[in-house]
Design an enzyme around this catalytic site. Structure first.
Site, mmCIF file in Angstrom:
data_model
loop_
_atom_site.group_PDB
_atom_site.id
_atom_site.type_symbol
_atom_site.label_atom_id
_atom_site.label_comp_id
_atom_site.label_asym_id
_atom_site.label_seq_id
_atom_site.Cartn_x
_atom_site.Cartn_y
_atom_site.Cartn_z
ATOM 1 N N LYS A 197 0.832 -1.218 0.000
ATOM 2 C CA LYS A 197 0.000 0.000 0.000
ATOM 3 C C LYS A 197 0.863 1.263 0.000
ATOM 4 O O LYS A 197 0.620 2.186 -0.761
ATOM 5 C CB LYS A 197 -0.930 0.027 1.236
ATOM 6 C CG LYS A 197 -1.887 -1.144 1.337
ATOM 7 C CD LYS A 197 -2.833 -1.014 2.518
ATOM 8 C CE LYS A 197 -2.177 -1.060 3.873
ATOM 9 N NZ LYS A 197 -1.545 -2.348 4.225
ATOM 10 N N ARG A 215 -9.510 0.862 8.856
ATOM 11 C CA ARG A 215 -9.084 -0.507 9.169
ATOM 12 C C ARG A 215 -10.135 -1.260 9.969
ATOM 13 O O ARG A 215 -9.912 -2.427 10.318
ATOM 14 C CB ARG A 215 -7.805 -0.443 9.994
ATOM 15 C CG ARG A 215 -6.519 -0.781 9.237
ATOM 16 C CD ARG A 215 -5.414 -0.628 10.245
ATOM 17 N NE ARG A 215 -4.202 -1.291 9.991
ATOM 18 C CZ ARG A 215 -3.109 -0.698 9.489
ATOM 19 N NH1 ARG A 215 -3.143 0.537 9.068
ATOM 20 N NH2 ARG A 215 -1.988 -1.380 9.405
ATOM 21 N N ARG A 252 11.320 -0.445 11.943
ATOM 22 C CA ARG A 252 10.042 -0.412 12.669
ATOM 23 C C ARG A 252 9.983 -1.542 13.688
ATOM 24 O O ARG A 252 10.319 -2.680 13.374
ATOM 25 C CB ARG A 252 8.887 -0.565 11.669
ATOM 26 C CG ARG A 252 8.492 0.730 11.022
ATOM 27 C CD ARG A 252 7.453 0.526 9.967
ATOM 28 N NE ARG A 252 6.249 -0.143 10.456
ATOM 29 C CZ ARG A 252 5.117 -0.238 9.771
ATOM 30 N NH1 ARG A 252 5.039 0.291 8.568
ATOM 31 N NH2 ARG A 252 4.070 -0.862 10.271
ATOM 32 N N ARG A 300 -0.376 -8.721 13.588
ATOM 33 C CA ARG A 300 -0.897 -7.736 12.622
ATOM 34 C C ARG A 300 -1.795 -8.412 11.591
ATOM 35 O O ARG A 300 -2.834 -7.868 11.210
ATOM 36 C CB ARG A 300 0.265 -7.005 11.935
ATOM 37 C CG ARG A 300 0.990 -6.066 12.890
ATOM 38 C CD ARG A 300 2.341 -5.630 12.358
ATOM 39 N NE ARG A 300 2.263 -4.772 11.193
ATOM 40 C CZ ARG A 300 3.307 -4.497 10.397
ATOM 41 N NH1 ARG A 300 4.493 -5.039 10.642
ATOM 42 N NH2 ARG A 300 3.166 -3.697 9.374
HETATM 43 P P1 AMP Z 1 0.902 0.668 9.198
HETATM 44 O O1 AMP Z 1 2.043 1.617 9.045
HETATM 45 O O2 AMP Z 1 -0.279 1.038 8.350
HETATM 46 O O3 AMP Z 1 1.314 -0.762 9.026
HETATM 47 O O4 AMP Z 1 0.395 0.809 10.705
HETATM 48 C C1 AMP Z 1 1.239 0.503 11.785
HETATM 49 C C2 AMP Z 1 0.436 0.368 13.049
HETATM 50 O O5 AMP Z 1 -0.219 1.620 13.340
HETATM 51 C C3 AMP Z 1 -0.698 -0.637 13.009
HETATM 52 O O6 AMP Z 1 -0.266 -1.967 13.272
HETATM 53 C C4 AMP Z 1 -1.618 -0.105 14.105
HETATM 54 O O7 AMP Z 1 -1.104 -0.377 15.390
HETATM 55 C C5 AMP Z 1 -1.515 1.396 13.885
HETATM 56 N N1 AMP Z 1 -2.511 1.875 12.899
HETATM 57 C C6 AMP Z 1 -2.252 2.417 11.675
HETATM 58 N N2 AMP Z 1 -3.394 2.743 11.048
HETATM 59 C C7 AMP Z 1 -4.400 2.386 11.879
HETATM 60 C C8 AMP Z 1 -5.812 2.439 11.802
HETATM 61 N N3 AMP Z 1 -6.440 2.906 10.714
HETATM 62 N N4 AMP Z 1 -6.532 1.974 12.864
HETATM 63 C C9 AMP Z 1 -5.939 1.505 13.969
HETATM 64 N N5 AMP Z 1 -4.598 1.395 14.102
HETATM 65 C C10 AMP Z 1 -3.832 1.848 13.079
#
Ligand code: AMP
Length: 195
Positions: A13, A88, A139, A150
């Site tokens: 993404k 999400r 990360r 996740r």
């Molecule tokens: P990402 O960078 O999109 O993989 O997001 C990393 C982490 O941020 C996720 O595993 C969640 O803990 C948190 N996170 C990101 N976007 C959301 C969302 N829309 N709703 C809830 N948690 C989020």
């Protein structure tokens, strides 16, 4: 143009969102990036989100919806945006629907990046390895253990959005197993049809 990129962690993404930013001149709104910035800046939101993110779980809808509502009102998002990693949950999908409705604008499409589960963990580990090799911070959630959580969160809470947007006639599936360039081409083709 207002787009949502949907897909499990490691689907690509972020990579595709960056290409769309370059091509269409609209911002990528990544809730993950915004939350990581809040954690780094040790804001109240960051303090509340940190442990949840490190464990691979989802931050509360309340926090994330508030961040997005504020972000989409900034000037650079006036002509459109790419939502990456948001919504999400079904509650987030309803929330963004109301946000757009209140502002009198429409969602153009939800692009689902369809990727074989088996490929995902390898992509996440590669991202960690590449960051390490480049001397960048890795990360905390880019490792095999947290990845499992996740992916579980994705299936439990995010995958239902596929049906939600399909029912609204907004869902477009794209083969996320193709090369990065081919995925970009397929998304471009989808957007041309929409315009
Ligand atoms: P990402 O960078 O999109 O993989 O997001 C990393 C982490 O941020 C996720 O595993 C969640 O803990 C948190 N996170 C990101 N976007 C959301 C969302 N829309 N709703 C809830 N948690 C989020």
């Amino acid at each position: 143009m207002r787009l949502i990129l949907l897909g499990p962690p490691g689907a690509g993404k972020g990579t595709q969102a960056q290409r769309l930013v370059e091509k269409h001149g609209i911002p990528q709104l990544s809730t993950g990036d915004m939350l990581r910035a809040a954690v780094a800046a040790q804001t109240e939101v960051g303090k509340r989100a940190k442990a949840v993110m490190d464990a691979g779980e989802l931050v509360s809808d309340e926090i994330v919806n508030a961040i997005v509502a504020e972000r989409i009102d900034q000037a650079d998002a006036a002509n459109g945006f790419i939502l990456d990693g948001y919504p999400r949950t079904l509650a987030q999908a309803d929330a963004v629907g109301s946000m757009l409705n209140d502002r009198g604008v429409e969602l153009d499409a939800v692009v689902e990046l369809v990727v074989d589960d088996k490929a995902l963990v390898g992509r996440i580990l590669k991202r960690a390895e590449d960051a390490r090799a480049a001397g960048q911070p890795v990360r905390k959630d880019d490792n095999a253990e947290v990845f499992d959580e996740r992916l579980r969160e994705y299936y439990k809470k995010t995958a239902p959005l596929i049906g939600y947007y399909y029912a609204k006639g907004k869902l477009v599936g794209v083969d996320g197993m193709a090369t990065i360039d081919d995925v970009t081409k397929e998304i471009d083709g989808v957007l041309v049809k929409l315009s």
